[in-house]
Design a protein around this motif. Structure first.
Motif, PDB file in Angstrom:
ATOM      1  N   CYS A 112      -6.196  -4.011   4.334  1.00 62.59           N
ATOM      2  CA  CYS A 112      -6.601  -2.943   5.292  1.00 62.59           C
ATOM      3  C   CYS A 112      -7.273  -3.319   6.522  1.00 62.59           C
ATOM      4  CB  CYS A 112      -7.854  -2.078   4.577  1.00 62.59           C
ATOM      5  SG  CYS A 112      -7.275  -1.104   3.062  1.00 62.59           S
ATOM      6  N   CYS A 139      -4.549  -3.830   8.916  1.00 61.02           N
ATOM      7  CA  CYS A 139      -3.531  -2.870   8.985  1.00 61.02           C
ATOM      8  C   CYS A 139      -3.593  -1.831  10.197  1.00 61.02           C
ATOM      9  CB  CYS A 139      -3.723  -1.856   7.473  1.00 61.02           C
ATOM     10  SG  CYS A 139      -2.791  -0.533   7.743  1.00 61.02           S
ATOM     11  N   CYS A 145      -7.482   5.519   8.323  1.00 62.68           N
ATOM     12  CA  CYS A 145      -7.848   5.594   6.735  1.00 62.68           C
ATOM     13  C   CYS A 145      -9.415   5.505   6.760  1.00 62.68           C
ATOM     14  CB  CYS A 145      -7.300   4.547   6.146  1.00 62.68           C
ATOM     15  SG  CYS A 145      -5.474   4.664   6.052  1.00 62.68           S
ATOM     16  N   TRP A 146      -9.940   4.875   7.530  1.00 57.65           N
ATOM     17  CA  TRP A 146     -11.299   4.142   7.303  1.00 57.65           C
ATOM     18  C   TRP A 146     -12.283   4.642   8.670  1.00 57.65           C
ATOM     19  CZ3 TRP A 146     -11.510   3.903   2.552  1.00 57.65           C
ATOM     20  CH2 TRP A 146     -10.547   3.215   1.859  1.00 57.65           C
ATOM     21  N   CYS A 190       0.948  -1.132  -0.039  1.00 54.59           N
ATOM     22  CA  CYS A 190      -0.066   0.037   0.034  1.00 54.59           C
ATOM     23  C   CYS A 190       0.970   1.221  -0.127  1.00 54.59           C
ATOM     24  CB  CYS A 190      -0.919  -0.034   1.196  1.00 54.59           C
ATOM     25  SG  CYS A 190      -1.841   1.610   1.495  1.00 54.59           S
TER      26      CYS A 190
HETATM   27  S1  SF4 Z   1      -5.791   0.799   5.975  1.00 57.61           S
HETATM   28 FE1  SF4 Z   1      -4.799   2.546   4.933  1.00 57.61          FE
HETATM   29  S2  SF4 Z   1      -2.777   2.436   5.202  1.00 57.61           S
HETATM   30 FE2  SF4 Z   1      -3.720   0.309   5.534  1.00 57.61          FE
HETATM   31  S3  SF4 Z   1      -3.546  -0.851   3.829  1.00 57.61           S
HETATM   32 FE3  SF4 Z   1      -5.632   0.316   3.634  1.00 57.61          FE
HETATM   33  S4  SF4 Z   1      -5.362   2.045   2.852  1.00 57.61           S
HETATM   34 FE4  SF4 Z   1      -3.354   1.458   3.193  1.00 57.61          FE
END
Ligand code: SF4
Length: 171
Positions: free
Chosen positions: A157, A160, A166-167, A19
């Motif tokens: 994700c 992660c 991010c989310w 990523c």
């Molecule tokens: S959570 Fe964010 S930083 Fe992690 S893999 Fe997904 S997009 Fe990439």
């Protein structure tokens, strides 16, 4: 971010192939959640292999999991839990082989996947070296971006440590 050439490490190579956003966050020292269970798994694997006498070897631009001598040849081993991120593991190992080559040390590589109990041979060739050097150049370009690339949902994700960053609010 600095104007000169960014010092790329094996870890950067790893994230580059997973990523680009995570790569950027890491390069800009934005720490992920230290309580995240995925970080704990990484620590566990590191401790487990260290305790078994398999100390990492620091080559400046990264830590090689293990180096052994087979006949007259040096074999660099990179130990991963699974082959799920095989491309990242492959290029990370190639990067170490390239670093050693630049030090005048010729070595071959082996990727070990502990859960699957499998092993793959990796060798630096003109073709994969070209791809590796392109990735290194690209990482240096990412290092200079003032903001991170937008998040993209990928299978990584969910595991992660940056996923809340991010989310948040989207799940
Ligand atoms: S959570 Fe964010 S930083 Fe992690 S893999 Fe997904 S997009 Fe990439």
């Amino acid at each position: 971010m600095r104007d000169d050439v960014y010092p790329v490490t094996g870890t950067h190579i790893w994230y580059y192939f997973i990523c680009k956003r995570e790569l950027w966050l890491m390069m800009h020292s934005i720490a992920p959640d230290q309580e995240d269970e995925n970080i704990d798994i990484g620590r566990f694997l590191h401790d487990y292999y260290s305790k078994r006498g398999k100390e990492e070897v620091d080559i400046g631009s990264g830590k090689i999991d293990r180096i052994k001598k087979v006949g007259n040849e040096l074999v660099v081993q990179e130990i991963k839990k699974t082959s799920r991120f095989k491309e990242s593991s492959y290029f990370q190992l190639l990067f170490y082989l390239e670093q050693l080559k630049q030090m005048g040390i010729k070595a071959k590589g082996e990727l070990l996947f502990t859960e699957e109990k499998t092993k793959e041979q990796v060798e630096l060739t003109d073709e994969n070296r070209e791809k590796l050097l392109e990735a290194v150049k690209d990482i240096q370009t990412y290092a200079k971006l003032p903001v991170p690339p937008s998040p993209k949902k990928i299978k990584f994700c969910n595991r992660c440590a940056y996923r809340d960053y991010c989310w948040a609010g989207e799940d």
